[in-house]
Enzyme design. Structure first.
Site, mmCIF file in Angstrom:
data_model
loop_
_atom_site.group_PDB
_atom_site.id
_atom_site.type_symbol
_atom_site.label_atom_id
_atom_site.label_comp_id
_atom_site.label_asym_id
_atom_site.label_seq_id
_atom_site.Cartn_x
_atom_site.Cartn_y
_atom_site.Cartn_z
ATOM 1 N N ALA A 66 0.856 -1.179 0.000
ATOM 2 C CA ALA A 66 0.000 0.000 0.000
ATOM 3 C C ALA A 66 0.891 1.227 0.000
ATOM 4 O O ALA A 66 1.989 1.218 0.534
ATOM 5 C CB ALA A 66 -0.887 -0.009 1.232
ATOM 6 N N CYS A 67 0.408 2.272 -0.594
ATOM 7 C CA CYS A 67 1.196 3.491 -0.676
ATOM 8 C C CYS A 67 0.559 4.562 0.197
ATOM 9 O O CYS A 67 -0.621 4.851 0.072
ATOM 10 C CB CYS A 67 1.252 3.968 -2.126
ATOM 11 N N SER A 68 1.359 5.109 1.091
ATOM 12 C CA SER A 68 0.880 6.212 1.903
ATOM 13 C C SER A 68 2.044 7.151 2.137
ATOM 14 O O SER A 68 3.149 6.720 2.438
ATOM 15 C CB SER A 68 0.315 5.714 3.233
ATOM 16 N N VAL A 71 5.453 6.596 0.589
ATOM 17 C CA VAL A 71 6.307 5.517 1.083
ATOM 18 C C VAL A 71 5.583 4.200 0.808
ATOM 19 O O VAL A 71 4.448 4.009 1.219
ATOM 20 C CB VAL A 71 6.558 5.658 2.602
#
Length: 121
Positions: A66-68, A71
């Site tokens: 997952a991208c948040s 990062v």
């Protein structure tokens, strides 16, 4: 009717897994008993899932990251199952649906295998 559909989809999923398990080091993430019939989650060591996904032209698969905040993190679900960051980043998820046909499975497997061959040179 939905029982027949689930059986067809499970047959496709099992075929995909059996085919990809022939690749060196590949393994199924999770149990092979109690799971949905339409989803395969497979670790392909030596292949970054994001790279594989980016190179595919005709096949859509996903990964467990997952991208948040710009990062990219390893899937917390795969990590909680005991996978290393490297294994989690090398895992792909293939989902099938009621409109999936045998030809779709064959085209996807051919493209995935050829692309893995290019990556694993």
């Amino acid at each position: 009717e939905s029982g027949e559909e689930a059986t067809k989809i499970k047959t496709f999923r099992d075929h995909i897994e059996q085919d990809l398990l022939e690749l060196e080091g590949t393994f199924i993430n999770g149990t092979t008993e109690f799971r949905l019939p339409n989803t395969a989650n497979i670790c392909i060591p030596g292949v970054e899932a994001n790279v594989l996904i980016g190179m595919l032209q005709r096949t859509m698969i996903s990964n467990g990251s997952a991208c948040s905040s710009a990062v990219i993190e390893a899937s917390h679900v795969l990590k909680s199952m005991g996978l290393s960051d490297e294994q989690a980043f090398s895992s792909i998820r293939i989902s099938l649906g009621r409109f999936t046909k045998e030809d779709d499975v064959q085209v996807a497997l051919k493209e995935i295998r050829q692309t893995i061959g290019k990556i694993r040179v």
